[in-house]
Design a protein around this motif. Sequence first.
Motif, short mmCIF file in Angstrom:
data_model
loop_
_atom_site.label_atom_id
_atom_site.label_comp_id
_atom_site.label_asym_id
_atom_site.label_seq_id
_atom_site.Cartn_x
_atom_site.Cartn_y
_atom_site.Cartn_z
N THR A 49 2.26 2.19 -3.28
CA THR A 49 1.20 2.43 -4.29
C THR A 49 1.08 1.28 -5.27
O THR A 49 0.76 1.48 -6.44
CB THR A 49 1.46 3.73 -5.10
OG1 THR A 49 2.35 4.57 -4.38
CG2 THR A 49 0.16 4.47 -5.31
N ARG A 50 1.37 0.06 -4.81
CA ARG A 50 1.15 -1.07 -5.70
C ARG A 50 -0.21 -1.71 -5.45
O ARG A 50 -0.64 -2.59 -6.18
CB ARG A 50 2.26 -2.12 -5.50
CG ARG A 50 3.58 -1.73 -6.17
CD ARG A 50 4.57 -2.89 -6.19
NE ARG A 50 4.95 -3.28 -4.82
CZ ARG A 50 6.04 -2.83 -4.21
NH1 ARG A 50 6.84 -1.98 -4.81
NH2 ARG A 50 6.34 -3.22 -2.99
N LEU A 51 -0.86 -1.26 -4.37
CA LEU A 51 -2.14 -1.85 -4.00
C LEU A 51 -2.98 -0.77 -3.33
O LEU A 51 -2.46 0.03 -2.56
CB LEU A 51 -1.87 -3.01 -3.01
CG LEU A 51 -3.03 -3.88 -2.57
CD1 LEU A 51 -3.65 -4.62 -3.76
CD2 LEU A 51 -2.54 -4.90 -1.54
N LEU A 52 -4.28 -0.77 -3.62
CA LEU A 52 -5.17 0.19 -2.98
C LEU A 52 -5.46 -0.23 -1.55
O LEU A 52 -5.71 -1.41 -1.29
CB LEU A 52 -6.50 0.24 -3.72
CG LEU A 52 -6.67 1.23 -4.84
CD1 LEU A 52 -8.13 1.27 -5.25
CD2 LEU A 52 -6.21 2.62 -4.41
N PRO A 53 -5.49 0.71 -0.60
CA PRO A 53 -5.82 0.36 0.79
C PRO A 53 -7.15 -0.38 0.92
O PRO A 53 -7.27 -1.33 1.68
CB PRO A 53 -5.87 1.73 1.48
CG PRO A 53 -4.91 2.56 0.72
CD PRO A 53 -5.04 2.11 -0.72
N SER A 54 -8.15 0.05 0.15
CA SER A 54 -9.46 -0.62 0.24
C SER A 54 -9.35 -2.07 -0.20
O SER A 54 -9.92 -2.97 0.43
CB SER A 54 -10.51 0.14 -0.58
OG SER A 54 -9.97 0.58 -1.80
N ALA A 55 -8.60 -2.32 -1.30
CA ALA A 55 -8.44 -3.69 -1.78
C ALA A 55 -7.64 -4.52 -0.77
O ALA A 55 -7.96 -5.68 -0.50
CB ALA A 55 -7.76 -3.70 -3.14
N ALA A 56 -6.61 -3.89 -0.19
CA ALA A 56 -5.78 -4.59 0.79
C ALA A 56 -6.60 -4.98 2.01
O ALA A 56 -6.50 -6.11 2.51
CB ALA A 56 -4.61 -3.69 1.20
N ALA A 57 -7.43 -4.05 2.48
CA ALA A 57 -8.26 -4.33 3.66
C ALA A 57 -9.23 -5.47 3.38
O ALA A 57 -9.41 -6.37 4.19
CB ALA A 57 -9.01 -3.07 4.08
N VAL A 78 0.83 -1.21 0.00
CA VAL A 78 0.00 0.00 0.00
C VAL A 78 0.87 1.26 0.00
O VAL A 78 0.62 2.20 -0.75
CB VAL A 78 -0.95 -0.02 1.22
CG1 VAL A 78 -1.40 1.37 1.60
CG2 VAL A 78 -2.16 -0.92 0.92
N GLU A 79 1.92 1.26 0.82
CA GLU A 79 2.80 2.43 0.88
C GLU A 79 3.52 2.66 -0.44
O GLU A 79 3.80 3.79 -0.82
CB GLU A 79 3.82 2.27 2.01
CG GLU A 79 3.25 2.66 3.34
CD GLU A 79 4.28 2.54 4.43
OE1 GLU A 79 5.41 3.01 4.26
OE2 GLU A 79 3.95 1.96 5.49
#
Lengths: 342, 342
Positions: free
Chosen positions: A311-319, A308-309
Amino acid sequence: LSEPREGDAQLAERVLKGDRRALARAITLIESRRPDHQEQAESLLARLLPHTGQAIRLGITGTPGAGKSTFIEAIGRHLVAQGHKVAVLAVDPSSRRSGGSILGDKTRMQALAQAPQVFIRPSPAGGTLGGVARRTREAALACEAAGYGVVVIETVGVGQSETAVADMVDCFTLLLAPGGGDELQGIKRGIIELADLVLVNKADGDLLAAAKRARADYQAALHLLRPATPAWTPEVLTCSALHEEGLEAVWQTICRQRGALEQAGELAARRARQARRWLRTEIEAGLLDALRADPASRRLLAELESEVEATRLLPSAAARRLLRRFLAGDAAKDRPQQTCTS
Amino acid sequence: LSEPREGDAQLAERVLKGDRRALARAITLIESRRPDHQEQAESLLARLLPHTGQAIRLGITGTPGAGKSTFIEAIGRHLVAQGHKVAVLAVDPSSRRSGGSILGDKTRMQALAQAPQVFIRPSPAGGTLGGVARRTREAALACEAAGYGVVVIETVGVGQSETAVADMVDCFTLLLAPGGGDELQGIKRGIIELADLVLVNKADGDLLAAAKRARADYQAALHLLRPATPAWTPEVLTCSALHEEGLEAVWQTICRQRGALEQAGELAARRARQARRWLRTEIEAGLLDALRADPASRRLLAELESEVEATRLLPSAAARRLLRRFLAGDAAKDRPQQTCTS
């Protein structure tokens, strides 16, 4: 199983009678991480809770060098001389078990600590801000039940500790030293807007004029900020803790603020809001703890955080990915399936 | 099953080419609550994410009557005239599906909306602040991927929406009308300390002198507050959106602020912090949602809340009781025990 409960009842009774040793023992139980102690503390606090709510809860934060210890000692002595019982607690998430940085130094507040109407307790050791803050809140309730009419809670300003303390007191006080516009160095953003009362300390000798100027500056600045409640507009006072000047005016202002909040029904409303937020904080912290207690979820969380940090993954998708795993069963499957064998 | 994925790939390609219809369709997917749409949106956003990060993310909040719409329209036109592509989004947790109170009014920002280099989208409808903020964050990323170099995010100041917007932008701007010390009426506590830039609008005609005074007052007040980063000290400017005066100075200040953050490495650091907090917020919200999705836990939570507010129960004890129930199995027991039959 009923024995420790009886012990609690006796301990509670002694606390309610104002026995300082019993109070110290109660707080030791509250601060303990042993599961049996925690259970005892919970049952003890349930007994004390109906006897709380009468004290003035006073929060104090301040810039390094503002003279916080000297001020607390001076106002404490001032109140004791008037017949008040004063408890002093602290929230310092940075303090370690061996030698807390706050109130732990035996040479500090020595004169105050010797008075029989005073109870001083250093910050509980280490742990997260949430854990430290919870134990201080609970210790404050024990002090109230023991008849301490003024409970002072100091914060050292580490992490979000000022916000935590502001959220457990009736009157949050910011202590400053006059410094020609640099007064707020070391004070984090947003703190001044939490203050019900701003005190410019060291208003004596060479600094008297600077203190008066600082007072006027802060008065003007606070005028531009919106008060937390229409019932009370934050005030700025000068005082000298060293020369014990201005302390009665400080105390009178604290009493006026309490009166204003009480009359507007705002004291009860503020305390109810604080209790709701405390509950919510505890629930969130408990849920996160449970998540981190699952080793696979903890590993996944660390991975997702770096994705997430970067920017390879969206926080919403990660959660979503983490929660799907934690809630939908991989963790649940690891639990013993007792229903099968019974 | 692979068809919708192919659709995403095509849609992503069209968004990346700057196709406004494709962008509108992408945001419709992002805002949809249908699970299949949400899945599509997640996969679409994964494709767009590598093409984001170049835009200037500009947050705008302001007192009612400060002239926010006029200002956004004026600065938008000013930037379009310079060749910039501008997207305008909003966070308004109070807006309803039928007629959002913000940017939804067709008569507002009419001139701006007609420019081909402009993309305006009202706040996603209803829902919690967390949900609305998430969809706006994701819509902003889609706009960036579509080549909009300036993404303006407006907030109406309901609930904690200013904090949410401040936490998704590079430059958070507070717009005020000159009002003789009453400028901050309607602005919540703590907001001014979030501002990277304070603009006193309506600096024209009869209000010019008052605007200049307000600017000086805020300059002095901000001097007493601590900046969020040593890299940038918040500035106060006057402007007149109505007469299109001072807009270039505003834009130059925004560019200087970005340059200062970039040079100090603070832009990347701020965005990484924002991403971490977003992740944490999503995880906490997801865990609370899961708890509330369990009917028995939801009922218990409501009971515990009133006990806590009435000081009949400690928040820490209430949280433990709720979490014991939710995590330790009553909820888990309701799940089908598939391991028994397989």
